[in-house]
Design a protein around this motif. Structure first.
Motif, mmCIF file in Angstrom:
data_model
loop_
_atom_site.group_PDB
_atom_site.id
_atom_site.type_symbol
_atom_site.label_atom_id
_atom_site.label_comp_id
_atom_site.label_asym_id
_atom_site.label_seq_id
_atom_site.Cartn_x
_atom_site.Cartn_y
_atom_site.Cartn_z
ATOM 1 N N MET A 314 0.825 -1.216 0.000
ATOM 2 C CA MET A 314 0.000 0.000 0.000
ATOM 3 C C MET A 314 0.863 1.271 0.000
ATOM 4 O O MET A 314 0.443 2.312 -0.481
ATOM 5 C CB MET A 314 -0.961 0.007 1.204
ATOM 6 N N LYS A 315 2.076 1.164 0.549
ATOM 7 C CA LYS A 315 3.003 2.318 0.481
ATOM 8 C C LYS A 315 3.348 2.595 -0.992
ATOM 9 O O LYS A 315 3.440 3.735 -1.423
ATOM 10 C CB LYS A 315 4.287 2.020 1.266
ATOM 11 N N GLU A 316 3.547 1.504 -1.757
ATOM 12 C CA GLU A 316 3.807 1.656 -3.201
ATOM 13 C C GLU A 316 2.610 2.303 -3.891
ATOM 14 O O GLU A 316 2.749 3.139 -4.776
ATOM 15 C CB GLU A 316 4.064 0.276 -3.840
ATOM 16 N N VAL A 317 1.400 1.874 -3.466
ATOM 17 C CA VAL A 317 0.173 2.446 -4.036
ATOM 18 C C VAL A 317 0.167 3.959 -3.792
ATOM 19 O O VAL A 317 -0.128 4.751 -4.690
ATOM 20 C CB VAL A 317 -1.088 1.800 -3.401
ATOM 21 N N GLU A 318 0.520 4.341 -2.556
ATOM 22 C CA GLU A 318 0.536 5.770 -2.208
ATOM 23 C C GLU A 318 1.497 6.558 -3.093
ATOM 24 O O GLU A 318 1.186 7.651 -3.549
ATOM 25 C CB GLU A 318 0.961 5.935 -0.740
ATOM 26 N N GLN A 319 2.680 5.974 -3.315
ATOM 27 C CA GLN A 319 3.664 6.674 -4.158
ATOM 28 C C GLN A 319 3.137 6.840 -5.587
ATOM 29 O O GLN A 319 3.273 7.900 -6.189
ATOM 30 C CB GLN A 319 4.992 5.887 -4.177
ATOM 31 N N GLU A 321 -0.012 6.894 -6.431
ATOM 32 C CA GLU A 321 -1.113 7.877 -6.352
ATOM 33 C C GLU A 321 -0.561 9.294 -6.367
ATOM 34 O O GLU A 321 -1.090 10.179 -7.028
ATOM 35 C CB GLU A 321 -1.954 7.655 -5.089
ATOM 36 N N GLN A 322 0.518 9.490 -5.597
ATOM 37 C CA GLN A 322 1.118 10.827 -5.520
ATOM 38 C C GLN A 322 1.655 11.252 -6.884
ATOM 39 O O GLN A 322 1.477 12.397 -7.298
ATOM 40 C CB GLN A 322 2.241 10.855 -4.465
ATOM 41 N N TYR A 323 2.243 10.300 -7.603
ATOM 42 C CA TYR A 323 2.759 10.600 -8.950
ATOM 43 C C TYR A 323 1.588 11.035 -9.856
ATOM 44 O O TYR A 323 1.668 12.017 -10.583
ATOM 45 C CB TYR A 323 3.465 9.365 -9.542
ATOM 46 N N ILE A 324 0.473 10.284 -9.790
ATOM 47 C CA ILE A 324 -0.706 10.615 -10.622
ATOM 48 C C ILE A 324 -1.252 11.994 -10.227
ATOM 49 O O ILE A 324 -1.564 12.828 -11.075
ATOM 50 C CB ILE A 324 -1.818 9.538 -10.478
ATOM 51 N N LEU A 325 -1.343 12.220 -8.891
ATOM 52 C CA LEU A 325 -1.853 13.510 -8.393
ATOM 53 C C LEU A 325 -1.018 14.674 -8.909
ATOM 54 O O LEU A 325 -1.557 15.690 -9.373
ATOM 55 C CB LEU A 325 -1.827 13.527 -6.855
ATOM 56 N N ASP A 326 0.311 14.531 -8.811
ATOM 57 C CA ASP A 326 1.208 15.597 -9.280
ATOM 58 C C ASP A 326 1.016 15.838 -10.772
ATOM 59 O O ASP A 326 0.987 16.970 -11.242
ATOM 60 C CB ASP A 326 2.674 15.251 -8.984
ATOM 61 N N ASP A 327 0.881 14.728 -11.518
ATOM 62 C CA ASP A 327 0.701 14.834 -12.962
ATOM 63 C C ASP A 327 -0.627 15.544 -13.288
ATOM 64 O O ASP A 327 -0.691 16.438 -14.124
ATOM 65 C CB ASP A 327 0.722 13.430 -13.585
ATOM 66 N N LEU A 328 -1.697 15.137 -12.570
ATOM 67 C CA LEU A 328 -3.008 15.760 -12.801
ATOM 68 C C LEU A 328 -2.964 17.243 -12.440
ATOM 69 O O LEU A 328 -3.487 18.093 -13.166
ATOM 70 C CB LEU A 328 -4.093 15.063 -11.966
ATOM 71 N N SER A 329 -2.337 17.553 -11.289
ATOM 72 C CA SER A 329 -2.272 18.946 -10.821
ATOM 73 C C SER A 329 -1.573 19.844 -11.841
ATOM 74 O O SER A 329 -1.978 20.983 -12.059
ATOM 75 C CB SER A 329 -1.531 19.037 -9.488
ATOM 76 N N SER A 330 -0.511 19.316 -12.475
ATOM 77 C CA SER A 330 0.248 20.147 -13.419
ATOM 78 C C SER A 330 -0.607 20.515 -14.635
ATOM 79 O O SER A 330 -0.392 21.529 -15.280
ATOM 80 C CB SER A 330 1.522 19.429 -13.864
ATOM 81 N N LYS A 331 -1.598 19.669 -14.947
ATOM 82 C CA LYS A 331 -2.449 19.940 -16.121
ATOM 83 C C LYS A 331 -3.743 20.670 -15.752
ATOM 84 O O LYS A 331 -4.477 21.125 -16.619
ATOM 85 C CB LYS A 331 -2.807 18.615 -16.805
ATOM 86 N N THR A 332 -4.053 20.741 -14.449
ATOM 87 C CA THR A 332 -5.326 21.337 -14.014
ATOM 88 C C THR A 332 -5.255 22.859 -14.077
ATOM 89 O O THR A 332 -4.320 23.462 -13.571
ATOM 90 C CB THR A 332 -5.648 20.881 -12.567
ATOM 91 N N THR A 338 -15.167 23.156 -1.683
ATOM 92 C CA THR A 338 -15.812 24.014 -0.681
ATOM 93 C C THR A 338 -14.707 24.788 0.036
ATOM 94 O O THR A 338 -13.522 24.475 -0.130
ATOM 95 C CB THR A 338 -16.601 23.180 0.347
ATOM 96 N N LEU A 339 -15.085 25.745 0.858
ATOM 97 C CA LEU A 339 -14.090 26.578 1.558
ATOM 98 C C LEU A 339 -13.142 25.710 2.386
ATOM 99 O O LEU A 339 -11.921 25.829 2.279
ATOM 100 C CB LEU A 339 -14.801 27.591 2.459
ATOM 101 N N VAL A 340 -13.714 24.811 3.181
ATOM 102 C CA VAL A 340 -12.882 23.940 4.028
ATOM 103 C C VAL A 340 -12.189 22.883 3.169
ATOM 104 O O VAL A 340 -11.028 22.557 3.388
ATOM 105 C CB VAL A 340 -13.736 23.279 5.145
ATOM 106 N N GLY A 341 -12.886 22.399 2.138
ATOM 107 C CA GLY A 341 -12.330 21.380 1.244
ATOM 108 C C GLY A 341 -11.094 21.841 0.491
ATOM 109 O O GLY A 341 -10.297 21.024 0.018
ATOM 110 N N SER A 342 -10.891 23.177 0.406
ATOM 111 C CA SER A 342 -9.720 23.695 -0.322
ATOM 112 C C SER A 342 -8.415 23.356 0.399
ATOM 113 O O SER A 342 -7.333 23.546 -0.138
ATOM 114 C CB SER A 342 -9.834 25.209 -0.513
ATOM 115 N N ASN A 343 -8.544 22.844 1.636
ATOM 116 C CA ASN A 343 -7.342 22.448 2.381
ATOM 117 C C ASN A 343 -7.223 20.923 2.493
ATOM 118 O O ASN A 343 -6.489 20.415 3.327
ATOM 119 C CB ASN A 343 -7.348 23.071 3.780
ATOM 120 N N HIS A 344 -7.951 20.197 1.651
ATOM 121 C CA HIS A 344 -7.872 18.736 1.630
ATOM 122 C C HIS A 344 -6.426 18.311 1.358
ATOM 123 O O HIS A 344 -5.715 18.996 0.608
ATOM 124 C CB HIS A 344 -8.797 18.193 0.537
ATOM 125 N N TYR A 345 -5.990 17.207 1.955
ATOM 126 C CA TYR A 345 -4.560 16.837 1.888
ATOM 127 C C TYR A 345 -4.034 16.775 0.448
ATOM 128 O O TYR A 345 -2.858 17.017 0.195
ATOM 129 C CB TYR A 345 -4.310 15.505 2.620
#
Length: 622
Positions: A314-319, A321-332, A338-345
């Protein structure tokens, strides 16, 4: 005193009151009462489970009865799983990571569900939402050390880039173009004041597209309600922007699901690796389950080794996931939450060029500071003349919590404000009272709607006065009711449906400020032979639930009728402004002038209806 310390002190008062009210709802309440209050799903069935992020287990539940009851489960709130076997002992805490329809997913910090989850019936209960308060307190603490926020605190005048070209788009009207131009030219702050029906969302979408495409900006779009976030996410995506919706949408449409982080992750090419790894981890976990705790040391060691192996995977899964997240963020281009949701991890560390706070007239100021600290420029959009934020503590409200950041900045920085002055919803007679009372008579009706009527013989506005009819209010618990007035209103709705062209059935809202009155109206509606035929065209609800909506015809039951002239929270004119501006072609207000007429807002309205020959006495109908 320091601006943010003051705000934190007031927020502390609100939190204590909120906690006290939660305690009152839960401590001595039966499971049925808690379910009725929307705090509990009971019974629930387990529909699936998988290993989640970190040391979490994600379990999916479905409520199997009472599916029509509204509830308070939503993305990000803490909740407990309990068993009816021994609810005081058999319980485990988690966080809701997804909620849609009658299903939700709960993240629980444990390797496996406890043994008691297989005995007796299970239930889920919303816990007091400490997380939102912690986020707000944390933001206020950071804000007191932050620079570049003097304009938002109201201490410095906002500046604008005057060198940019004049903005004009043919699909927008003059005031909408002016608002987009203000947003593009602003260095620190721009405010879009959008009265009902003036196309605030259209204006924001146009401005955000310009910022994202022409200026290549990263934008955060937030609002206090999930519904508003959903609406903007969908419109921005339809306009061709790459939008990521943080949290899960209220309206579970395919379009919106594809915009969520989960949806985008599932469509990412690297996601197949995650699927493979999760299958492996679950296999190890299932093998571990075969070793029950009652076995000897060797079995316990073997069991622990299998769980450790599952966690390693699952640690590998997390890594990944983080790679996918970073990739998605760069294209977003746009992150929406929501106001509070803007601080989601997943997005907590992100910084943006511009943040847009929609529905800012309904947002608590401390919650606004969570996203504000993430950007150089702030755009506030909303209407401080409609619904205010929901505040539990009267003391906190009096000390200033009810005054929104939007209100403060409209007063402090008029140079940053553009009023959208053309509305596309109401006949001009329906609009007139609101325009005079709240918008300095600056609001005008677009030609396409100004003279629309349901029928030629029905004036667009009517006040029907029940004074002297003996329609007296009653008190049910803490809510006012007026059964005779409710019956009278339903009769007027029946008359409308008897007159209409059957090929052009209008949409109708029946509104009252009081929940108990709504119940009575619903009972009368359901026993009306004429109206049950048109049930899908009629909605009955409180004012708050109609914010942002519109109907062809609106009937308002004012409910209050007493000798003392007491009108309680009907005196909240901003709430009433919402009710009175939902109608496109027909607005009928039924009330007792002897009770509500002592209040300037209503006496002005009654005078206005007399001036346009739309005042009637209920006696004319009886």
């Amino acid at each position: 005193m320091d601006y943010f310390k003051d705000l934190a002190e007031i927020l502390k008062i609100e939190k204590l009151e909120d906690q006290a009210q939660y305690k009152k709802l839960t401590e001595s309440a039966s499971i049925g009462e808690r379910r009725g209050n929307g705090l509990t799903w009971y019974p629930v069935a387990i529909r699936g489970q998988e290993l989640g992020r970190g040391d979490y287990l994600t379990v999916e539940f479905e409520r199997t009865t009472h599916q029509d009851l509204s509830h308070q489960f939503r993305f990000g709130v803490p909740a407990i799983l309990f068993s009816n076997h021994d609810p005081k002992v058999d319980k485990i805490e988690g966080v809701v990571t997804h909620q849609g329809g009658n299903r939700l997913k709960l993240n629980i910090r444990t390797d496996e569900l406890p043994d008691w989850s297989r005995d007796g019936k299970l239930g889920l209960e919303v816990l007091f939402d400490n997380t939102s308060y912690e986020e707000m307190f944390s933001a206020l603490k950071k804000a007191s050390d932050a620079e570049n926020i003097e304009v938002i605190k109201g201490n410095k005048t906002p500046t604008f880039n005057e060198t940019l070209p004049y903005f004009s788009e043919k699909d927008l009207n003059a005031s909408q173009n002016k608002a987009v131009e203000k947003i593009l030219n602003a260095n620190e702050l721009a405010i879009v004041h959008g009265p009902p029906g003036t196309g605030k969302t259209t204006t924001l979408v146009a401005a955000i597209c310009k910022l994202a495409i022409e200026k290549n900006e990263k934008i955060l779009v937030v609002a206090p309600s999930n519904t508003a976030v959903d609406l903007l996410s969908e419109k921005l995506s339809n306009a061709g922007l790459n939008v990521m919706r943080v949290g899960n949408p209220v309206r579970v449409s395919e379009n919106l699901s594809a915009l969520t982080m989960d949806g985008k992750m599932r469509n990412h090419p690297a996601y197949k690796d995650i699927k493979k790894l999760k299958i492996q981890a679950n296999e190890y976990k299932n093998m571990a389950h075969k070793y029950k705790r009652s076995f000897g040391k060797a079995e316990r060691d073997q069991r622990k080794a299998l769980f450790d192996e599952a966690h390693k995977i699952m640690k590998e899964v997390e890594q990944t996931e983080q790679y996918i997240l970073d990739d998605l963020s760069s294209k977003t281009q746009v992150v929406a939450a929501t106001l509070v949701g803007s601080n989601h991890y997943t997005v907590a560390k992100n910084l943006y060029d511009t943040i847009v706070i929609d529905e800012a007239g309904q947002a608590l100021e401390p919650a606004c500071w969570i996203p504000i600290l993430k950007a150089k420029k702030v755009v506030l959009a909303g209407d401080h003349c409609q619904l205010a934020p929901t505040i539990k503590s009267q003391e906190a409200a009096k000390k200033g919590l009810e005054k929104t950041l939007l209100e403060k900045l409209v007063e402090k920085h008029p140079s940053a404000v553009v009023l959208l002055d053309t509305q596309y919803r109401m006949n001009e007679q329906i609009m007139a009272h609101s325009s005079k009372t709240f918008y300095n008579n600056d609001l005008k009706a677009h030609d396409s709607v100004a003279f629309r009527r349901i029928s030629e013989d029905l004036p667009p506005v009517q006040f029907i006065d029940t004074a002297g009819c003996g329609f007296d209010e009653k008190l049910e618990g803490t809510s006012s009711t007026n059964p005779e007035e409710a019956a009278f209103v339903i009769k007027r709705v029946e008359e409308l449906f008897e007159k209409i062209d059957k090929n052009k059935v209008p949409s109708v809202a029946i509104i009252s400020p009081y929940k108990q009155q709504i119940q009575i109206l619903n009972e009368y509606l359901n026993s009306s032979e004429i109206l049950t035929t048109y049930a899908k065209n009629i909605s009955v609800n409180t004012i708050d639930s109609f914010q942002g909506q519109e109907r062809d015809a609106v009937f308002i039951s004012m409910t209050r009728s007493n000798n003392e002239g007491e009108i309680g929270f009907v005196a909240d004119t901003r709430r009433m402004n919402v009710a009175m501006t939902r109608a496109r072609m027909l607005l009928v207000v039924v009330g007792d002038s002897a009770t509500i007429g002592n209040f300037p807002y209503y006496s002005d309205f009654i005078e206005y209806t007399q001036s346009i020959d739309s005042y009637k006495s209920a006696w004319e109908f009886l």
